[in-house]
Design an enzyme around this catalytic site. Structure first.
Site, PDB file in Angstrom:
ATOM      1  N   LYS A   1       0.826  -1.215   0.000  1.00  0.00           N
ATOM      2  CA  LYS A   1       0.000   0.000   0.000  1.00  0.00           C
ATOM      3  C   LYS A   1       0.862   1.269   0.000  1.00  0.00           C
ATOM      4  O   LYS A   1       0.499   2.284  -0.572  1.00  0.00           O
ATOM      5  CB  LYS A   1      -0.849   0.045   1.279  1.00  0.00           C
ATOM      6  CG  LYS A   1      -1.950  -0.954   1.278  1.00  0.00           C
ATOM      7  CD  LYS A   1      -3.285  -0.247   1.426  1.00  0.00           C
ATOM      8  CE  LYS A   1      -4.370  -1.182   1.022  1.00  0.00           C
ATOM      9  NZ  LYS A   1      -5.353  -0.813   0.166  1.00  0.00           N
ATOM     10  N   ARG A   2       1.948   1.154   0.719  1.00  0.00           N
ATOM     11  CA  ARG A   2       2.877   2.275   0.836  1.00  0.00           C
ATOM     12  C   ARG A   2       3.295   2.813  -0.535  1.00  0.00           C
ATOM     13  O   ARG A   2       3.581   3.980  -0.707  1.00  0.00           O
ATOM     14  CB  ARG A   2       4.115   1.732   1.567  1.00  0.00           C
ATOM     15  CG  ARG A   2       5.044   2.682   2.193  1.00  0.00           C
ATOM     16  CD  ARG A   2       5.835   1.929   3.279  1.00  0.00           C
ATOM     17  NE  ARG A   2       6.444   0.684   2.774  1.00  0.00           N
ATOM     18  CZ  ARG A   2       7.603   0.634   2.122  1.00  0.00           C
ATOM     19  NH1 ARG A   2       8.253   1.724   1.867  1.00  0.00           N
ATOM     20  NH2 ARG A   2       8.094  -0.531   1.728  1.00  0.00           N
TER      21      ARG A   2
END
Ligand code: GLU
Length: 502
Positions: free
Chosen positions: A257-258
């Site tokens: 997600k980062r």
């Protein structure tokens, strides 16, 4: 018409969590190959790991496919000639296959307990050996197995891997893969609960369902010899294997997600178009053979070739995806684009939609009229909201301070608003072009520069610092509502100027 043999391909997710980008891309490649060759795209739910099964994940998978427009030819809900398409409803098939393998001596019952396996692992660790099963179950007798069953111990079925030899598998992306069988231990094919493992279940199903190409992530390569061994022992054919590359972050790290990687439904909610996501993901690991990047789904489907799947990892870029979205917004048909924007405008205010006070359904003709002048300002679909929300409300709340632009005095604001009211009142045809002509003409009669003239008008009409093209906005708003806003702006400004002078 295609000259290729129609491919039967399956997307076979395990519903254990949210589907990541890699899974989506596999589904895409399946779909493109099926559409390119006039074959079938099949959804098969691999839910045999009962501990990890998650019904929400199954829903999520189906919704994602729907949103991306990957229509199915066969699958759990629509059925098909090889139904059912959910593995937990096909257990008998796997159990029969396991029995055939036991009968032919290619598999055996094993009652090794979890405690024994743990002790084995510990010994291996202490001795600095790689962990792995030591094939001890091969030597159990039928009586011993029966005794264990009577005691209520768990009994699994294991496949017997040849002790030596090399196994070769052709991979459509990487060519010939070679595996040293002496490094492979006997592995479980049927668990004690009667459910098969992935290895057995998907091999049986791919054969039963006439699958021609197995497209899956390269993390399955190490397991591939197991699958081919099962096929050979069962005397069934091996499909074509297409192992697709990993998707990593730009620096090669595991994607998360980062790095802006999201699920399909998150992309949908954020305002990406399905065609842009499809196009972007297609290019993550496949190339059309030239520099073309922006393509429609039918163009990709017609150009898709397994030979052009890359064998090195593909790097994900959230910026590139956003760029791709913009390109698709620029290319989309105007009616369709307006249609795509509607759900974002209409969703509840707290989910980012238009103000609650604006009645739903909203007037789609307003959205449609603004599309041509807006599309180039939008990266994701909800960007449209703050560009046109002022067209849907009864009144806007202009800030009088903002009406005095740079190098302007109060007098100029009054002149601009009064002159524009007059000009618009007397216009014969109220369209963008006529409005522009009339308002631009005022620079001559009033002596104001364009900026001095338009700043007060824009603020009174839109209450925004940055608004979409003014003349089109005024046309869409209509004469009556525009003049009302200019008059109200004038009143608000008089009040403000009066207070300032005191
Ligand atoms: N159920 C497997 C997974 O979700 C499918 C792998 C395959 O396509 O064979 O990873």
């Amino acid at each position: 018409m295609t000259t290729e043999t129609p491919a039967r391909v399956r997307f076979a997710p395990s519903p254990t969590g949210v589907m990541h980008i890699g899974g989506l891309r596999t589904a895409l490649y399946d779909w493109f190959l099926a559409r390119k060759t006039g074959g079938q795209f099949i959804l098969r739910i691999e839910d045999t790991d009962r501990n990890r099964y998650d019904p929400d994940a199954e829903w999520h998978i189906k919704e994602s496919l729907k949103w991306l427009g990957l229509d199915l030819d066969e699958g759990p809900e629509i059925g098909g000639p090889y139904a059912p398409y959910t593995q937990s409803e096909r257990l008998q098939l796997y159990q029969d296959a396991a029995e055939r393998l036991i009968a032919s001596g290619d598999a055996y019952y094993d009652d090794t307990t979890p405690e024994e396996l743990a002790a084995l692992r510990q010994r291996q660790q202490a001795a600095g050996q790689p962990p792995g099963y030591d094939n001890r179950g091969r030597y159990r007798t039928a009586e011993q197995i029966q005794e264990s069953r009577d005691k209520g111990l768990e009994v699994v079925v294991r496949f017997k891997v040849p002790d030596h030899g090399e196994l070769q598998v052709e991979d459509e992306v990487r060519g010939r893969l070679k595996f040293d069988l002496s490094l492979l231990q006997d592995f479980v094919i049927l668990k004690s609960d009667g459910f098969p493992t992935y290895h057995l279940a998907h091999v049986v199903d791919d054969y039963e369902m006439g699958i021609t190409h197995v497209i899956r992530g390269e993390e399955w390569i190490p397991s591939c010899p197991r699958h081919v061994l099962i096929q050979r022992a069962l005397g069934i054919s091996t499909p074509k294997y297409v192992h697709v590359p990993l998707i990593t972050a730009q620096d090669g790290a595991k994607l998360s997600k980062r790095h802006g990687a999201q699920s399909a439904l998150e992309y949908r909610d954020a305002g990406y178009t399905p065609d842009a996501v499809l196009n972007y993901l297609a290019l993550l690991g496949w190339s059309p053979g030239d520099d073309t990047e922006v393509m429609s789904r039918s163009e990709i489907a017609s150009r898709f070739e397994i030979e052009r799947i890359l064998s090195h990892p593909a790097k994900f870029s959230a910026q590139k995806l956003e760029w791709m979205n913009q390109q698709h917004i620029m290319k989309a048909d105007e009616d369709e684009l307006a249609e795509m924007m509607m759900p974002y405008l209409e969703r509840p205010e707290e989910e980012g939609g238009l103000l609650e006070e604006i009645d739903r359904p909203i007037d789609r003709s307003i959205v449609r009229a603004m599309v041509p002048v807006l599309r180039e300002r939008i990266k994701v679909l909800p960007d449209v909201i703050e560009l046109i929300d002022f067209l849907f409300v009864d009144e806007v709340q202009p800030n009088p301070e903002e009406m005095i632009g740079r190098r302007m005095d109060e007098e100029m604001v009054f002149t601009s608003l009064n002159a524009s009211i007059q000009a618009l009142e007397s216009l014969e045809t109220f369209d963008g072009e006529a409005i522009e002509q009339a308002l631009r003409g005022l620079t001559q009669s009033t002596g104001l520069k364009a900026g001095q003239l338009f700043t007060p008008i824009r603020v009174a009409v839109t209450a925004k610092r940055i608004a979409p093209p003014l003349f089109e906005s005024i046309e869409v708003l209509g004469r009556e509502r525009t003049i009302e806003r200019l008059q109200r702006g004038l009143a608000i400004f008089s009040n403000y100027a009066g207070n300032r002078d005191d």
